[in-house]
Enzyme design. Structure first.
Site, PDB file in Angstrom:
ATOM      1  N   LYS A 187       0.836  -1.199   0.000  1.00 54.28           N
ATOM      2  CA  LYS A 187       0.000   0.000   0.000  1.00 54.28           C
ATOM      3  C   LYS A 187       0.878   1.260   0.000  1.00 54.28           C
ATOM      4  CE  LYS A 187      -3.760  -2.335   2.510  1.00 54.28           C
ATOM      5  NZ  LYS A 187      -4.785  -2.166   3.572  1.00 54.28           N
ATOM      6  N   TYR A 202     -12.460  -2.851  -3.248  1.00 58.17           N
ATOM      7  CA  TYR A 202     -13.051  -2.842  -1.902  1.00 58.17           C
ATOM      8  C   TYR A 202     -14.573  -2.714  -1.979  1.00 58.17           C
ATOM      9  CZ  TYR A 202      -8.589  -2.466   0.703  1.00 58.17           C
ATOM     10  OH  TYR A 202      -7.358  -2.695   1.285  1.00 58.17           O
ATOM     11  N   ASN A 251      -1.677  -0.052   6.973  1.00 59.06           N
ATOM     12  CA  ASN A 251      -1.085  -1.311   7.452  1.00 59.06           C
ATOM     13  C   ASN A 251      -0.199  -2.008   6.405  1.00 59.06           C
ATOM     14  OD1 ASN A 251      -3.140  -2.037   5.785  1.00 59.06           O
ATOM     15  ND2 ASN A 251      -4.437  -2.957   7.374  1.00 59.06           N
ATOM     16  N   HIS A 259      -1.561  -5.653   1.591  1.00 56.77           N
ATOM     17  CA  HIS A 259      -2.868  -6.309   1.430  1.00 56.77           C
ATOM     18  C   HIS A 259      -2.680  -7.741   0.963  1.00 56.77           C
ATOM     19  CE1 HIS A 259      -6.954  -7.052  -0.199  1.00 56.77           C
ATOM     20  NE2 HIS A 259      -6.329  -7.592  -1.230  1.00 56.77           N
ATOM     21  N   GLU A 288      -9.885 -10.691  -7.255  1.00 55.72           N
ATOM     22  CA  GLU A 288      -8.944  -9.570  -7.257  1.00 55.72           C
ATOM     23  C   GLU A 288      -7.906  -9.703  -8.375  1.00 55.72           C
ATOM     24  OE1 GLU A 288      -7.634  -9.317  -3.147  1.00 55.72           O
ATOM     25  OE2 GLU A 288      -9.678  -8.886  -2.478  1.00 55.72           O
TER      26      GLU A 288
HETATM   27  O1  CDP Z   1      -6.969  -5.674   4.802  1.00 59.46           O
HETATM   28  P1  CDP Z   1      -7.835  -6.636   5.576  1.00 59.46           P
HETATM   29  O2  CDP Z   1      -8.440  -7.724   4.715  1.00 59.46           O
HETATM   30  O3  CDP Z   1      -7.094  -7.192   6.761  1.00 59.46           O
HETATM   31  O4  CDP Z   1      -9.038  -5.770   6.199  1.00 59.46           O
HETATM   32  P2  CDP Z   1     -10.455  -5.350   5.571  1.00 59.46           P
HETATM   33  O5  CDP Z   1     -11.444  -5.405   6.676  1.00 59.46           O
HETATM   34  O6  CDP Z   1     -10.747  -6.091   4.326  1.00 59.46           O
HETATM   35  O7  CDP Z   1     -10.251  -3.810   5.234  1.00 59.46           O
HETATM   36  C1  CDP Z   1      -9.506  -3.436   4.121  1.00 59.46           C
HETATM   37  C2  CDP Z   1      -8.617  -2.263   4.482  1.00 59.46           C
HETATM   38  O8  CDP Z   1      -9.406  -1.104   4.713  1.00 59.46           O
HETATM   39  C3  CDP Z   1      -7.804  -2.444   5.767  1.00 59.46           C
HETATM   40  O9  CDP Z   1      -6.617  -3.177   5.567  1.00 59.46           O
HETATM   41  C4  CDP Z   1      -7.528  -1.019   6.162  1.00 59.46           C
HETATM   42  O10 CDP Z   1      -6.441  -0.447   5.440  1.00 59.46           O
HETATM   43  C5  CDP Z   1      -8.816  -0.310   5.721  1.00 59.46           C
HETATM   44  N1  CDP Z   1      -9.770  -0.163   6.824  1.00 59.46           N
HETATM   45  C6  CDP Z   1      -9.813   1.031   7.541  1.00 59.46           C
HETATM   46  O11 CDP Z   1      -9.033   1.932   7.222  1.00 59.46           O
HETATM   47  N2  CDP Z   1     -10.693   1.205   8.576  1.00 59.46           N
HETATM   48  C7  CDP Z   1     -11.530   0.220   8.924  1.00 59.46           C
HETATM   49  N3  CDP Z   1     -12.367   0.402   9.958  1.00 59.46           N
HETATM   50  C8  CDP Z   1     -11.509  -1.009   8.218  1.00 59.46           C
HETATM   51  C9  CDP Z   1     -10.624  -1.177   7.175  1.00 59.46           C
HETATM   52 MG    MG Z   2      -9.871  -7.614   3.248  1.00 61.55          MG
END
Ligand code: CDP
Ligand code: MG
Length: 137
Positions: free
Chosen positions: A9, A49, A116, A119, A130
């Site tokens: 990212k 997303y 973070n 991805h 994806e």
């Molecule tokens: O990336 P991951 O699959 O672990 O998490 P996700 O729930 O699919 O969310 C995708 C990305 O959106 C996260 O990795 C965060 O960068 C962002 N995110 C965020 O900024 N705030 C949240 N409350 C949830 C997700």
């Molecule tokens: Mg995710």
């Protein structure tokens, strides 16, 4: 051989962690099949997303994800979908264990979004979806 989609990212790119993340992938024995540095468009982000588009925090995620280039790629290997998620660690870096990418290189949510580093697709079905969005259009 199983494949998954991964991305470094904008925070990972800005902090000079491209090599570190790719090194971990290669050291683990996974194969980098595709690699591409690019800026994300709003359209691509909304497709990527799609389950988050309606969330109140999506604008913050969009601002973060379009703040600089990302490195997108495909990696392959045995059970790579699950393994890569384990190498990433928990979504919230505060909950990610040391030794994981998020647990080693990120701390708290930053601004309105969780920054973070990287991805990974969360299932085989997500990986196929994806990979199609990013590399087969
Ligand atoms: O990336 P991951 O699959 O672990 O998490 P996700 O729930 O699919 O969310 C995708 C990305 O959106 C996260 O990795 C965060 O960068 C962002 N995110 C965020 O900024 N705030 C949240 N409350 C949830 C997700
Ligand atoms: Mg995710």
């Amino acid at each position: 051989m199983e494949k998954t989609f991964f991305m470094i990212k904008p925070d990972g790119v800005k902090r000079g962690l491209i090599g570190e993340v790719l090194h971990r992938i290669e050291r683990r024995g996974f194969v980098i099949e595709e690699l591409d540095m690019r800026m994300i468009t709003q359209d691509l982000l909304e497709e990527h997303y799609s389950e988050l588009v309606d969330k109140p925090f999506f604008p913050s995620i969009a601002e973060f994800m379009m703040s600089g280039p990302v490195v997108a790629g495909i990696i392959s290997g045995p059970e790579v979908v699950k393994s890569w998620r384990e190498m990433l660690g928990a979504t919230n870096p505060l909950e990610a264990h040391p030794g994981t990418i998020r647990g080693d290189f990120a701390t708290a949510p930053n601004g309105g979004s969780i920054q973070n580093i990287a991805h990974g697709s969360d299932s085989l079905a997500s990986a196929e979806r994806e990979i199609a969005i990013w590399f087969e259009k």
